[in-house]
Motif scaffolding. Structure first.
Motif, PDB file in Angstrom:
ATOM      1  N   ASN A 310     -15.067 -36.175 -13.000  1.00 51.71           N
ATOM      2  CA  ASN A 310     -13.540 -36.043 -13.168  1.00 51.71           C
ATOM      3  C   ASN A 310     -12.910 -35.387 -12.240  1.00 51.71           C
ATOM      4  OD1 ASN A 310     -11.240 -35.024 -14.564  1.00 51.71           O
ATOM      5  ND2 ASN A 310     -12.448 -34.488 -16.488  1.00 51.71           N
ATOM      6  N   ARG A 331     -12.625 -41.735 -19.534  1.00 49.47           N
ATOM      7  CA  ARG A 331     -12.639 -41.724 -21.086  1.00 49.47           C
ATOM      8  C   ARG A 331     -11.716 -40.856 -21.392  1.00 49.47           C
ATOM      9  NH1 ARG A 331     -14.816 -46.316 -19.828  1.00 49.47           N
ATOM     10  NH2 ARG A 331     -17.137 -46.476 -19.644  1.00 49.47           N
ATOM     11  N   PHE A 333     -11.323 -39.226 -24.423  1.00 49.16           N
ATOM     12  CA  PHE A 333     -11.572 -38.782 -25.790  1.00 49.16           C
ATOM     13  C   PHE A 333     -11.009 -37.405 -26.122  1.00 49.16           C
ATOM     14  CE2 PHE A 333     -15.494 -41.869 -25.002  1.00 49.16           C
ATOM     15  CZ  PHE A 333     -14.704 -42.744 -25.319  1.00 49.16           C
ATOM     16  N   THR A 334     -11.040 -36.713 -25.268  1.00 49.66           N
ATOM     17  CA  THR A 334     -10.406 -35.139 -25.323  1.00 49.66           C
ATOM     18  C   THR A 334      -9.241 -35.054 -24.705  1.00 49.66           C
ATOM     19  OG1 THR A 334     -11.656 -34.276 -23.617  1.00 49.66           O
ATOM     20  CG2 THR A 334     -13.018 -34.435 -25.505  1.00 49.66           C
ATOM     21  N   PRO A 335      -8.386 -33.877 -25.194  1.00 50.20           N
ATOM     22  CA  PRO A 335      -7.152 -33.407 -24.273  1.00 50.20           C
ATOM     23  C   PRO A 335      -7.609 -33.494 -22.746  1.00 50.20           C
ATOM     24  CG  PRO A 335      -7.257 -32.305 -26.270  1.00 50.20           C
ATOM     25  CD  PRO A 335      -8.506 -33.022 -26.152  1.00 50.20           C
ATOM     26  N   ARG A 336      -8.726 -32.712 -22.432  1.00 47.60           N
ATOM     27  CA  ARG A 336      -9.036 -32.344 -21.125  1.00 47.60           C
ATOM     28  C   ARG A 336      -9.380 -34.194 -20.297  1.00 47.60           C
ATOM     29  NH1 ARG A 336     -13.476 -31.839 -17.487  1.00 47.60           N
ATOM     30  NH2 ARG A 336     -12.889 -30.030 -15.856  1.00 47.60           N
ATOM     31  N   ASP A 337      -9.982 -34.850 -21.060  1.00 46.10           N
ATOM     32  CA  ASP A 337      -9.940 -36.331 -20.587  1.00 46.10           C
ATOM     33  C   ASP A 337      -8.725 -36.905 -20.303  1.00 46.10           C
ATOM     34  OD1 ASP A 337     -12.794 -36.055 -20.805  1.00 46.10           O
ATOM     35  OD2 ASP A 337     -13.008 -36.900 -22.615  1.00 46.10           O
ATOM     36  N   GLN A 338      -7.847 -36.570 -21.255  1.00 47.78           N
ATOM     37  CA  GLN A 338      -6.376 -37.426 -21.135  1.00 47.78           C
ATOM     38  C   GLN A 338      -5.655 -36.910 -19.948  1.00 47.78           C
ATOM     39  OE1 GLN A 338      -4.702 -36.421 -25.134  1.00 47.78           O
ATOM     40  NE2 GLN A 338      -6.244 -37.845 -26.133  1.00 47.78           N
ATOM     41  N   GLN A 339      -5.866 -35.498 -19.961  1.00 52.24           N
ATOM     42  CA  GLN A 339      -5.382 -34.673 -18.716  1.00 52.24           C
ATOM     43  C   GLN A 339      -5.795 -35.399 -17.344  1.00 52.24           C
ATOM     44  OE1 GLN A 339      -6.170 -30.712 -18.254  1.00 52.24           O
ATOM     45  NE2 GLN A 339      -5.032 -30.314 -16.383  1.00 52.24           N
ATOM     46  N   THR A 361      -8.691 -46.367 -18.359  1.00 52.56           N
ATOM     47  CA  THR A 361      -9.611 -46.317 -19.282  1.00 52.56           C
ATOM     48  C   THR A 361     -10.066 -47.634 -19.635  1.00 52.56           C
ATOM     49  OG1 THR A 361      -7.557 -46.630 -20.870  1.00 52.56           O
ATOM     50  CG2 THR A 361      -8.364 -44.474 -20.397  1.00 52.56           C
TER      51      THR A 361
END
Length: 536
Positions: A310, A331, A333-339, A361
């Motif tokens: 990451n 990926r 999938f989670t808010p942290r991933d989106q960040q 993605t």
């Protein structure tokens, strides 16, 4: 003609080839992406390129599969068709199987040559991180290092450090007055952390012979840079030891290498896999040191490349210095991933033809978004890139192959035998022994003096008693003599007295003498008076 850049990959049909400029390779880099997206193969291809260009590299082999760099790939491998198709797709006409010259290293000395450093060389800051000490305990550790330096004591291994801590604990009152509070509780806490480090095998890392960094900067007979592979699969069981070791190594490179400015190509490229471990729970002082080293080490001709899942694992101040970027799929999938997706998208130089946030993605395995520094130092617009196939084996090597590589490289047995020369532990033990001997000697002397004093006292008492007895004896002798003299005088007096017989004789004698006297007297009267007195 000398190589000036490394081919990384291109779009389908060889469109927009991506090349890493060697003159900008010391500006560091980042390889990021989720698990299974192709980071390892990308890393392998970049290392191969550096080696072929004559640039030595250091690579942490976290999963054990990068050791395949030392062996040529095989057409019989299951990935051959995939790689051949990729090479053809991106127009990589020079692709051919070939090994890279490699040296194998292992902190534990099992899967490669041992790597050691001394406690003194690591220093209190990194060691405090390794031991997970708090601020107070780190202060006590710093005092121990200072006292060791002042007293000329070498801290080579953990035994030396432990002996030094014991010495500081014993001198706590003295050191507190000079350097600040040195509590035995803090010393004890550090000792417990040392015990935990030993249980993780950390004592293998400290000692001599210490690593000579010049062994990382070698070129083989064909002009290829040596690939230094650290076996880190077992080391990853102790992530704090792993990250601290790599940070120490980076720091040593910074301290020992001379300033060279910007070279046509780097002197060494350093690849830090699982980079998030370096920054997890790192205190501000350590992060500041890492930032300083990363910022300045480029002037020593060293490029640092972080590999992580990451991109937001890398602190902003450090991420801002990573000019060469390869971003594999993430990926969301989670808010942290989106960040992370948005953060990665924001770091690239925009390309109007690519929606970076969406593309991250959508990337396939072996595909990445690439932005590299151009000859003028500016980042290239981000490109969606198919990464070139590796020339070496993808996957681990056998135990027999590993043994052969270890025994036939130029390092030989240089580091195999651990050296234990006189250092803090031996000197302090000798001092303790000498102190104990001196104390024992002093106690013996004191005991001798005590016995001598007691004997002198006893002798004096005996002498006094003897004199007393002598005087008493003399008194008795004198008294006896006086009594004897009195007895003799008495006896003499008694002897001088007349007996009864003598008295009778004397009395008779006296009476006779008196009668004779009277007779003589009468005769005298008669004779004188004549006849006058005859009538009487």
């Amino acid at each position: 003609m000398p190589t000036t850049n490394l081919f990384i990959g291109s779009g389908a049909g060889g469109v927009e080839p991506q090349r890493l400029e060697l003159s900008r390779a010391n500006r560091h880099g980042l390889i990021a992406g989720a698990t299974g997206t192709g980071k390892t193969v990308t890393l392998q291809g970049i290392v191969e390129g550096f080696s072929a260009a004559g640039v030595p590299t250091f690579v942490a082999d976290v999963k054990g599969d990068l050791a395949g760099l030392a062996m040529a790939g095989s057409p019989a491998g299951k990935t051959h068709d995939i790689f051949a198709a990729r090479a053809a797709d991106i127009g990589y006409a020079d692709w051919a199987y070939r090994e890279s010259p490699a040296q194998l290293w292992d902190l534990f000395g099992i899967q490669g040559h041992p790597i050691r450093t001394t406690v003194s060389e690591m220093g209190p800051l990194l060691l405090a991180r390794l031991l997970n000490l708090n601020e107070v305990q780190e202060g006590v550790l710093t005092i121990a290092f200072h006292v060791a330096d002042k007293d000329g004591l070498l801290l080579l291994d953990l035994d030396d450090l432990q002996a030094m801590l014991v010495n500081c604990g014993e001198r706590a009152e003295e050191l507190t007055l000079s350097y600040g509070n040195v509590s035995k509780q803090s010393v004890g806490a550090i000792q417990r952390s040392l015990l935990q480090l030993r249980s993780q095998g950390g004592d293998h890392f400290f000692g001599e012979p210490a690593l000579d960094l010049s062994d990382f900067l070698k070129i083989d007979s064909e002009g290829r840079g040596i690939v230094n592979l650290l076996a880190a699969d077992k080391l990853m069981a102790s992530p704090r030891l792993y990250s601290t070791f790599l940070l120490w190594l980076l720091s040593e490179l910074f301290e020992q290498l001379p300033e060279v400015g910007d070279l046509p190509q780097p002197k060494l490229c350093f690849f830090f896999d699982e980079a998030h471990l370096l920054f997890d729970d790192a205190p501000p002082a350590l992060l500041e040191k890492v930032e300083q080293v990363v910022r300045l080490i480029r002037s020593k001709g060293v490029g640092v490349y972080f590999i992580t899942q990451n991109p937001i694992d890398i602190p902003e101040k450090i991420a801002g210095q990573l000019g060469n970027r390869v971003q594999h799929a993430l990926r969301a999938f989670t808010p942290r991933d989106q960040q992370a997706v948005q953060s990665a998208a924001d770091t690239f130089r925009p390309n109007p033809a690519i929606d970076v946030a969406s593309a991250i993605t959508e990337l396939k395995v072996g595909e990445a978004l690439v932005s590299l520094l151009q000859p003028d130092g500016s980042p290239s617009p981000v490109q969606r890139t198919l990464i070139k196939p590796p020339a070496s084996r993808v996957g681990p090597i056998t135990a027999e192959e590993r043994k052969l590589l270890i025994t036939t490289d130029e390092i030989g047995s240089k580091y195999d035998l651990k050296i234990d020369r006189e250092s803090a532990e031996e000197i302090l033990a000798e001092r303790v022994s000498m102190t104990a001997a001196n104390e024992a000697e002093a106690r013996a002397r004191a005991e001798e003096q005590k016995v001598a004093a007691a004997q002198a006292k006893a002798d004096a008492a005996a002498e006094r008693e003897r004199l007393k007895l002598q005087r008493e004896q003399e008194r008795l002798d004198s008294q006896r003599r006086r009594e004897e003299e009195r007895d003799q005088a008495r006896a003499a007096r008694e002897a001088a007295k007349p007996t009864m017989t003598d008295k009778i004789i004397t009395s008779a004698t006296r009476a006779a003498a008196s009668s004779v006297g009277r007779q003589l007297g009468s005769q005298l009267l008669r004779g004188l008076l004549g006849g006058l007195l005859r009538g009487r």
